[in-house]
Design an enzyme around this catalytic site. Structure first.
Site, PDB file in Angstrom:
ATOM      1  N   LYS A  84      -3.145  33.563  -3.837  1.00  0.00           N
ATOM      2  CA  LYS A  84      -2.661  32.306  -3.258  1.00  0.00           C
ATOM      3  C   LYS A  84      -1.198  32.499  -2.871  1.00  0.00           C
ATOM      4  O   LYS A  84      -0.378  32.930  -3.692  1.00  0.00           O
ATOM      5  CB  LYS A  84      -2.787  31.202  -4.299  1.00  0.00           C
ATOM      6  CG  LYS A  84      -3.008  29.824  -3.750  1.00  0.00           C
ATOM      7  CD  LYS A  84      -3.234  28.886  -4.929  1.00  0.00           C
ATOM      8  CE  LYS A  84      -3.641  27.509  -4.502  1.00  0.00           C
ATOM      9  NZ  LYS A  84      -3.680  26.598  -5.640  1.00  0.00           N
TER      10      LYS A  84
HETATM   11  C1  E4P Z   1      -4.753  23.354  -4.743  1.00  0.00           C
HETATM   12  O1  E4P Z   1      -5.084  24.528  -4.774  1.00  0.00           O
HETATM   13  C2  E4P Z   1      -3.808  22.748  -5.686  1.00  0.00           C
HETATM   14  O2  E4P Z   1      -3.918  23.422  -6.920  1.00  0.00           O
HETATM   15  C3  E4P Z   1      -4.061  21.302  -5.996  1.00  0.00           C
HETATM   16  O3  E4P Z   1      -5.166  20.798  -5.279  1.00  0.00           O
HETATM   17  C4  E4P Z   1      -2.850  20.436  -6.005  1.00  0.00           C
HETATM   18  O4  E4P Z   1      -3.246  19.139  -6.293  1.00  0.00           O
HETATM   19  P1  E4P Z   1      -2.262  18.025  -6.851  1.00  0.00           P
HETATM   20  O5  E4P Z   1      -1.590  17.362  -5.698  1.00  0.00           O
HETATM   21  O6  E4P Z   1      -3.157  17.082  -7.593  1.00  0.00           O
HETATM   22  O7  E4P Z   1      -1.265  18.721  -7.757  1.00  0.00           O
END
Ligand code: E4P
Length: 220
Positions: A84
């Site tokens: 990522k």
């Molecule tokens: C995506 O890969 C992220 O980990 C995640 O969806 C972030 O979500 P949040 O806005 O609830 O922190």
């Protein structure tokens, strides 16, 4: 259509994986912090529970650093772990490099269709638009998914999957799917909400009560 879990909690991952419909898991530095566990240990455990892609995020801000972290993660962690990378110019260059080495990537923190397009151009395997965080600002996160899918429709050669992230409620999931998003990543709570209906519970209660009477009458 792919359903991912957005968590680093292995108990939750085991619970949802047991349903038989879990395609992958996304983690991020905040979710790792919440788990209170060692990054590589927890990601390895997750990768053993779920055979699908498991996103592990780099934290370097420069291209070289992202590449060396990404390569080290690929060396140290199971084969289903993907890298990522943040949606920055440095992240784009790292994505391009990792893609050229056959390493799958997930470009994260995407808040506009133009960012999504740039990530696709760099060869990202997944691009992650954050719906809920856009909604939190008073704008419409789902509009972003619509714009990205509309853009993708013009270029059939784009293979990057749209991974809708920052999901806050079950309607987000349904709307993403209706717009043709390839993948949705969501907390375990949303998986549970998607499967719950009071009429299912009430109907099941009635069937079980009646069946007990059928059994009591010796007619089972
Ligand atoms: C995506 O890969 C992220 O980990 C995640 O969806 C972030 O979500 P949040 O806005 O609830 O922190």
């Amino acid at each position: 259509m792919e359903f991912f879990l957005d968590t680093a909690d292995v108990d939750e991952i085991r619970e949802i994986a047991a349903w038989g419909i879990l395609d992958g898991v996304t983690t991020n530095p905040s979710l790792i912090k919440k788990s209170g566990r060692d990054f590589k240990t927890v990601v390895s455990e997750i990768a053993a529970i779920c055979p699908g892609p498991i996103s592990a995020e780099v934290t370097a801000m420069d291209t070289e650093g992202m590449i060396s972290q990404g390569l080290a993660l690929k060396d140290d962690l199971p084969g289903n772990v993907i890298i990522k990378v943040p949606c920055t110019p440095e992240g784009l260059a790292a994505t391009k490099f990792l893609t050229s080495k056959g390493i799958d990537t997930n470009v994260t923190l995407v808040f506009s269709a133009s960012q999504a397009l740039m990530a696709a151009k760099a060869g990202a395997t997944y691009v992650s638009p954050f719906i809920g965080r856009i909604d939190d600002t008073g704008a419409d996160g789902m509009q972003l998914i619509a714009e990205i899918m509309q853009t993708w429709a013009c270029y059939p050669e784009i293979t990057t999957k749209v991974l809708a992230a920052s999901i806050r409620h079950p309607t987000h999931v349904l709307s993403c799917m209706q717009l043709g998003a390839h993948t949705v990543t969501m907390p375990a709570k949303i998986f549970r909400q998607l499967m719950t209906h009071p009429l299912t519970d009430r109907g099941l209660d009635g069937f079980l009560k009646d069946w007990a009477e059928v059994e009591a009458a010796g007619n089972a």
